[in-house]
Design an enzyme around this catalytic site. Structure first.
Site, short mmCIF file in Angstrom:
data_model
loop_
_atom_site.label_atom_id
_atom_site.label_comp_id
_atom_site.label_asym_id
_atom_site.label_seq_id
_atom_site.Cartn_x
_atom_site.Cartn_y
_atom_site.Cartn_z
N ARG A 22 7.24 -1.61 -11.19
CA ARG A 22 7.45 -2.62 -10.15
C ARG A 22 6.45 -3.74 -10.38
NH1 ARG A 22 11.65 -0.81 -9.57
NH2 ARG A 22 12.65 0.10 -7.74
N ASP A 38 9.17 -5.92 -17.54
CA ASP A 38 10.57 -5.85 -17.09
C ASP A 38 10.67 -6.18 -15.61
OD1 ASP A 38 13.37 -5.19 -17.54
OD2 ASP A 38 13.01 -3.46 -16.24
N GLU A 53 9.96 -11.51 -8.37
CA GLU A 53 11.23 -11.57 -9.08
C GLU A 53 12.44 -11.75 -8.17
OE1 GLU A 53 11.08 -7.51 -10.79
OE2 GLU A 53 12.86 -7.03 -9.61
N HIS A 70 14.39 -7.10 -15.25
CA HIS A 70 14.61 -5.82 -14.55
C HIS A 70 15.86 -5.13 -15.10
CE1 HIS A 70 13.37 -3.73 -10.60
NE2 HIS A 70 13.97 -2.86 -11.38
P1 NAI Z 1 8.75 9.74 -10.07
O1 NAI Z 1 8.69 9.83 -8.59
O2 NAI Z 1 9.44 10.83 -10.83
O3 NAI Z 1 7.27 9.57 -10.66
C1 NAI Z 1 6.30 8.74 -10.10
C2 NAI Z 1 4.95 9.33 -10.43
O4 NAI Z 1 3.96 8.42 -9.95
C3 NAI Z 1 4.71 10.69 -9.77
O5 NAI Z 1 4.22 11.63 -10.71
C4 NAI Z 1 3.65 10.39 -8.71
O6 NAI Z 1 2.77 11.47 -8.47
C5 NAI Z 1 2.92 9.21 -9.34
N1 NAI Z 1 2.15 8.43 -8.40
C6 NAI Z 1 2.38 8.23 -7.07
N2 NAI Z 1 1.41 7.48 -6.55
C7 NAI Z 1 0.53 7.22 -7.55
C8 NAI Z 1 -0.70 6.51 -7.62
N3 NAI Z 1 -1.21 5.93 -6.55
N4 NAI Z 1 -1.32 6.45 -8.81
C9 NAI Z 1 -0.81 7.05 -9.91
N5 NAI Z 1 0.34 7.75 -9.90
C10 NAI Z 1 0.99 7.83 -8.73
O7 NAI Z 1 9.42 8.33 -10.37
P2 NAI Z 1 10.17 7.84 -11.70
O8 NAI Z 1 11.60 8.17 -11.60
O9 NAI Z 1 9.41 8.31 -12.88
O10 NAI Z 1 10.06 6.25 -11.55
C11 NAI Z 1 8.81 5.60 -11.63
C12 NAI Z 1 8.97 4.17 -11.17
O11 NAI Z 1 9.82 3.47 -12.09
C13 NAI Z 1 9.70 4.01 -9.81
O12 NAI Z 1 8.78 4.07 -8.75
C14 NAI Z 1 10.33 2.67 -9.91
O13 NAI Z 1 9.49 1.73 -9.30
C15 NAI Z 1 10.39 2.39 -11.41
N6 NAI Z 1 11.76 2.20 -11.89
C16 NAI Z 1 12.06 1.04 -12.55
C17 NAI Z 1 13.34 0.81 -13.03
C18 NAI Z 1 13.69 -0.43 -13.80
O14 NAI Z 1 14.88 -0.69 -14.03
N7 NAI Z 1 12.71 -1.22 -14.25
C19 NAI Z 1 14.40 1.79 -12.80
C20 NAI Z 1 13.96 3.01 -12.14
C21 NAI Z 1 12.69 3.17 -11.69
#
Ligand code: NAI
Length: 345
Positions: free
Chosen positions: A231, A255, A260, A292
């Site tokens: 993000r 990305d 954005e 994105h």
């Molecule tokens: P997920 O929920 O599986 O993993 C997120 C990880 O971040 C978890 O292990 C969590 O413990 C950790 N986390 C939470 N708070 C934190 C902090 N303060 N410091 C460090 N780590 C922390 O999520 P996933 O599916 O891996 O997605 C990650 C991010 O990718 C999403 O939050 C979303 O913003 C982004 N995303 C971007 C996309 C794009 O098209 N550019 C598409 C899908 C997701």
């Protein structure tokens, strides 16, 4: 027939949603506009709204949806930082798509990284003009380099696996380190200090907003490559620009971008971009920006439509119970998992 107002609809969304909608008697009304206080009236008469990452789902919008009898907000994304979950509690249920293709995002992060480090974007433009010079195209080997991964959830772990395939040393930081994962967790400062490449895969929260700021960049190695497919708000873009101008940051692959919302996903060619910061970043030779698009694979689009339709169906057909519902009390999925298979209100 379940009626769904589908905001911020794009050409690539329609085929998969139309297909799954037809199968399950759901009628999607595709609206090109984004959801916000000015456009919320378009949801009148709908049972549900379907929104994406740059729709504004604040308290005022939620109150109006509630007033119009909309019962569920179906996010067709994993991230939900654009929804005021606390305002939704007791009024409108919120569901999301927890994973549609973590591979899509992790692979895009790698694609950006390889493009940037091996100067593929420059080579592509050169050879199209029959310029076969190699000057200025020197990259570096991934093998043996240290990559720092922030956030080791679904996407972060796949990214780590791919990096290991390149023979990179992986270190990571996560608020909730995964037990028995074989991942070497370090403190955030150590990650900043030791990494040649830093890739962000954690959600945007109040704690993570601008986690990459001037102070963090100050701790990083000279020449660090920063990749953000998570993000935009995770990075203070002004500090990043300063880091690039000071030659401290070697390259940035973005990305996502904090501002954005009114720019990405749209064709702005031929227009004057009002965002000076983004213009300046894009003008840098060592910055690559994609709009994105990390999620944008056929597999992901299909999974997004299938899961969203499943979320809406289970809500209306199973007495409001949906596995992918977000927790309104605390705004945290981790906490909510304990109470799965109950209605939130
Ligand atoms: P997920 O929920 O599986 O993993 C997120 C990880 O971040 C978890 O292990 C969590 O413990 C950790 N986390 C939470 N708070 C934190 C902090 N303060 N410091 C460090 N780590 C922390 O999520 P996933 O599916 O891996 O997605 C990650 C991010 O990718 C999403 O939050 C979303 O913003 C982004 N995303 C971007 C996309 C794009 O098209 N550019 C598409 C899908 C997701």
């Amino acid at each position: 027939m379940i009626k769904v107002a589908f905001y911020d609809a794009k050409e690539y969304d329609r085929p998969s949603f139309e297909q799954y909608g037809r199968l399950h008697d759901i009628r999607f009304r595709f609206l090109e506009t984004k959801l916000n206080e000015d456009t919320v009236d378009l949801a009148k008469g709908s049972d549900a709204v379907c929104v994406f990452v740059n729709d504004t789902v604040n308290a005022a919008v939620i109150d109006r949806l509630h007033e119009y009898g909309v019962r569920i907000i179906a996010l067709r994304s994993a991230g939900y930082n654009n929804v005021d979950l606390h305002a939704a509690f007791g009024k409108v249920h919120v569901v999301h798509v927890p994973a549609y293709s973590p591979y899509a995002v992790a692979e895009h992060a790698i694609a950006l990284l390889l493009t940037s480090v091996r100067r593929i974007h420059k080579a592509y433009n050169r050879t199209r003009e029959f310029n076969f010079s190699l000057n200025g195209l020197t990259g570096f080997d991934f093998h043996g380099k240290t990559v720092g991964v922030i956030g080791t959830g679904k996407i972060g772990r796949i990214f780590i696996d791919i990096c290991r395939g390149f023979g990179m040393n992986v270190i990571a930081y996560d608020l909730f380190p995964a037990k028995d994962s074989g991942i070497e967790y370090v403190l955030l400062d150590e990650l900043f200090e030791s990494s040649d490449i830093i890739s962000l895969h954690c959600p945007l929260t109040e704690d993570t907003r601008h986690m990459i700021d001037a102070a963090a960049i100050g701790k990083m190695k000279k020449g660090v490559v920063i990749v953000n497919t998570s993000r935009g708000g995770l990075i203070d873009a002004e500090a990043l620009l300063e880091g690039i101008k000071a030659r401290k940051v070697g390259a940035a692959c973005l990305d996502v971008y904090e501002e954005e919302a009114d720019i990405f996903f749209e064709d702005r060619s031929g227009h004057i971009l009002n965002d000076d910061l983004l213009s300046r970043l894009i003008s840098m030779p060592n910055v690559i920006v994609t709009s994105h698009q990390a999620f944008l694979t056929e597999e992901a689009l299909n999974n997004i439509a299938e899961t969203t339709v499943g979320n809406i169906l289970s809500f209306f057909q199973k007495d409001g119970i949906c596995d992918n519902e977000l927790c309104y009390r605390c705004g945290s999925i981790e906490h909510c998992k304990k109470e799965r298979r109950q209605r939130c209100f």
